[in-house]
Design an enzyme around this catalytic site. Structure first.
Site, PDB file in Angstrom:
ATOM      1  N   HIS A  59       0.709  -1.585  -0.198  1.00 48.24           N
ATOM      2  CA  HIS A  59      -0.245   0.347   0.122  1.00 48.24           C
ATOM      3  C   HIS A  59       1.050   1.228  -0.110  1.00 48.24           C
ATOM      4  O   HIS A  59       0.802   2.076   0.632  1.00 48.24           O
ATOM      5  CB  HIS A  59      -0.981   0.312   1.362  1.00 48.24           C
ATOM      6  CG  HIS A  59      -2.157   1.183   1.286  1.00 48.24           C
ATOM      7  ND1 HIS A  59      -2.996   0.747   2.009  1.00 48.24           N
ATOM      8  CD2 HIS A  59      -2.074   2.285   0.648  1.00 48.24           C
ATOM      9  CE1 HIS A  59      -4.180   1.666   1.402  1.00 48.24           C
ATOM     10  NE2 HIS A  59      -3.687   2.574   1.069  1.00 48.24           N
ATOM     11  N   HIS A 233      -4.940  -1.547   5.784  1.00 47.23           N
ATOM     12  CA  HIS A 233      -5.204  -0.686   6.908  1.00 47.23           C
ATOM     13  C   HIS A 233      -6.322  -0.769   8.031  1.00 47.23           C
ATOM     14  O   HIS A 233      -7.240   0.377   8.270  1.00 47.23           O
ATOM     15  CB  HIS A 233      -4.823   1.000   6.385  1.00 47.23           C
ATOM     16  CG  HIS A 233      -6.144   1.351   5.200  1.00 47.23           C
ATOM     17  ND1 HIS A 233      -7.190   1.164   5.122  1.00 47.23           N
ATOM     18  CD2 HIS A 233      -5.025   2.373   4.323  1.00 47.23           C
ATOM     19  CE1 HIS A 233      -7.568   1.895   4.209  1.00 47.23           C
ATOM     20  NE2 HIS A 233      -7.254   2.456   3.742  1.00 47.23           N
ATOM     21  N   ASN A 279      -6.842   8.221   7.199  1.00 47.16           N
ATOM     22  CA  ASN A 279      -7.842   7.889   6.778  1.00 47.16           C
ATOM     23  C   ASN A 279      -8.236   6.183   6.455  1.00 47.16           C
ATOM     24  O   ASN A 279      -7.022   5.772   5.796  1.00 47.16           O
ATOM     25  CB  ASN A 279      -8.770   8.487   5.529  1.00 47.16           C
ATOM     26  CG  ASN A 279      -9.591   9.844   6.077  1.00 47.16           C
ATOM     27  OD1 ASN A 279      -9.807  10.557   6.768  1.00 47.16           O
ATOM     28  ND2 ASN A 279      -9.876  10.152   5.053  1.00 47.16           N
ATOM     29  N   ASP A 306       0.504   2.197   3.660  1.00 46.75           N
ATOM     30  CA  ASP A 306      -0.045   3.864   3.689  1.00 46.75           C
ATOM     31  C   ASP A 306       0.738   5.000   3.264  1.00 46.75           C
ATOM     32  O   ASP A 306       0.049   6.153   3.862  1.00 46.75           O
ATOM     33  CB  ASP A 306      -1.447   3.517   4.568  1.00 46.75           C
ATOM     34  CG  ASP A 306      -2.783   4.878   3.513  1.00 46.75           C
ATOM     35  OD1 ASP A 306      -2.515   4.902   2.145  1.00 46.75           O
ATOM     36  OD2 ASP A 306      -3.993   4.670   4.594  1.00 46.75           O
TER      37      ASP A 306
HETATM   38  O1  DOR Z   1      -5.018   8.033   4.675  1.00 42.34           O
HETATM   39  C1  DOR Z   1      -5.555   8.572   3.534  1.00 42.34           C
HETATM   40  N1  DOR Z   1      -4.285   9.115   2.869  1.00 42.34           N
HETATM   41  N2  DOR Z   1      -5.905   7.328   3.586  1.00 42.34           N
HETATM   42  C2  DOR Z   1      -6.408   6.666   1.841  1.00 42.34           C
HETATM   43  O2  DOR Z   1      -7.480   5.997   2.051  1.00 42.34           O
HETATM   44  C3  DOR Z   1      -5.570   7.734   0.865  1.00 42.34           C
HETATM   45  C4  DOR Z   1      -4.527   8.455   1.559  1.00 42.34           C
HETATM   46  C5  DOR Z   1      -4.512   9.091   0.362  1.00 42.34           C
HETATM   47  O3  DOR Z   1      -4.738   9.283  -0.859  1.00 42.34           O
HETATM   48  O4  DOR Z   1      -3.315  10.484   0.400  1.00 42.34           O
HETATM   49 ZN    ZN Z   2      -6.581   3.651   1.426  1.00 44.02          ZN
END
Ligand code: DOR
Ligand code: ZN
Length: 431
Positions: A59, A233, A279, A306
């Site tokens: 991710h 996540h 998120n 992430d």
């Molecule tokens: O915190 C996040 N940032 N959650 C996501 O799902 C997308 C990501 C982003 O692309 O910045």
């Molecule tokens: Zn996400």
């Protein structure tokens, strides 16, 4: 350095075989070689260090095409290499989104040109990532895409996801849909976990039920279709429970958790640090502990970063205006060692398994994740598990929105080997 070299005296931890032993590892012409090839090879003394299969991230947001001011394929893969990663799955929420074979191939070409880390582009589930019609997943699968995701948001309707899980099976049994599990109607307008803390900080919340509802829906559809589902996540205790039950039932489901959800909570938002806005949001101590237990017992398969780079000026705004996300590639291993392995919550071998061997399997990245055996592609990380350092800018990433800024961590990558080339040496990217 390419050609031939030998890492001498390191502790080899290879979750693919269960090996944990001190021995030399020889690299010759891109692959791992037997001891006989050590003769005349350059020696790199790695006494006291751990040698493992290169890390694999399920991710990563590389932001190219479209947001090259925040990250590029080159800068993001440099961050990956610096963090010990030899393969990353590049999320599809670029601008334009990766919803067709041309964008997929463009990202791949940029990665090959940079030569720092193997990149597995993720394709979208829906056309334009707009949640209305299915994307040309067959065309992308034919171009080698293994993972499909509308990450950033959940697939909005049960019918669309059911169709996607069914349709995808026509193109291969190993293709997987990776879901960002948050119900849009419940999280709309929210900026952190909904609870006592959001009330006291005066911020609108994103409740844990938003995740539970989508996870429960998706598991029901995985059951009904026989399709393969990966849950991104995970952040809540009840979602871990749902996955545990689904696995006991034999559903084809895997799950990941981030270093930040494993170590931080909504209490860490007391300073309104926008780098800790993401998120799904950081939740409670009970949620964090359930994630740790789920990772240790295998309910959660993998640790994924992430890695979400954002521009300084965008993050330097009021909490409710800042975009969500933290970078993570350069800190993941050290956060896991410092916060989970050192205190005894997780063994080092399980940590490496969850950061390399298992994500490689989920992604179908067969050159990665071990075994560390003669003839295999030489994709390796060597790290000093004791070295202490402080998280601070500049990063190899273009971004600096790290939730761990200022932390002192233990565990530093010394070497990363990609297909036999030293892309990181003495802790620094070589290109
Ligand atoms: O915190 C996040 N940032 N959650 C996501 O799902 C997308 C990501 C982003 O692309 O910045
Ligand atoms: Zn996400």
């Amino acid at each position: 350095m390419t050609g031939r070299f030998v890492f001498a005296g390191g502790r080899v931890i290879d979750p693919a075989t269960g090996e944990d032993a001190v021995r030399d590892v020889v690299v010759a012409d891109g692959v791992l070689a037997g001891a006989e090839a050590a003769e005349g090879a350059d020696r790199i003394d790695v006494t006291g260090m751990v040698l493992a299969p290169g890390l694999v991230d399920l991710h990563t947001h590389l932001r190219e095409p479209g947001d090259e001011h925040t990250e590029t394929v080159a800068s993001g893969t440099r961050a990956a290499a610096a963090g010990g990663y030899t393969a990353v799955a590049a999320m599809a929420n670029t601008r334009p989104p990766a919803d067709n074979a041309a964008v997929i191939q463009a990202v791949r070409d940029l990665a090959v040109a940079a030569g720092l880390c193997d990149v597995f582009p993720v394709g979208t589930v829906t056309r334009g990532r707009d949640g209305e019609l299915l994307a040309e997943m067959g065309e992308m699968a034919a171009a080698g895409v293994r993972m499909f995701s509308d990450d950033g948001a959940a697939v909005p309707t049960a019918r669309l996801l059911r169709n996607a899980l069914t349709y995808l099976q026509a193109f291969g049994d190993d293709l997987v849909i990776a879901e960002h599990a948050e119900d849009a109607s419940l999280v709309e307008g929210g900026h952190m976990h909904e609870g006592i803390r959001s009330a006291s900080l005066g911020l609108a919340g994103r409740p844990a039920e938003a995740e539970e509802i989508v996870v429960a829906r998706d598991l029901a559809l995985a059951r009904a279709t026989g399709g393969r589902l990966h849950l991104c996540h995970l952040s809540s205790a009840r979602a871990v429970e749902l996955v545990r039950a689904a696995k006991a039932e034999g559903l084809r489901v895997t799950a990941e958790v981030t270093p930040h959800h494993l170590t931080l909570t909504d209490e860490d938002l007391i300073t309104y640090d926008t780098s800790r806005k993401m998120n799904p949001p950081l939740r409670t101590v009970e949620d964090r502990d359930a994630l740790r237990a789920g990772l240790a017992d295998g309910t959660i398969d993998a640790i994924a970063t992430d890695h979400a780079p954002h521009a300084v000026e965008e993050k330097e705004s009021e909490f409710d205006l800042a975009p969500p996300g933290t970078i993570g590639l350069e800190t993941a291993l050290a956060v896991v060692i410092t916060e989970l392995v050192a205190p005894g919550h997780l063994s080092l071998a399980r940590a490496i398994e969850a950061m390399s061997t298992v994500p490689a399997r989920i992604l179908g990245a067969s050159d990665h994740g071990g075994p560390i055996a003669s003839g295999r592609p030489a994709n390796l990380v060597v790290f000093d598990p004791e070295a202490e350092w402080t998280v601070e800018a500049p990063f190899a990433s273009k971004a600096r929105n790290s939730a761990f800024l200022g932390r002192s961590l233990r565990g530093a990558v010394a070497y990363t080997v990609l297909h036999g080339s030293l892309v990181v040496a003495n802790g620094k990217p070589t290109r």
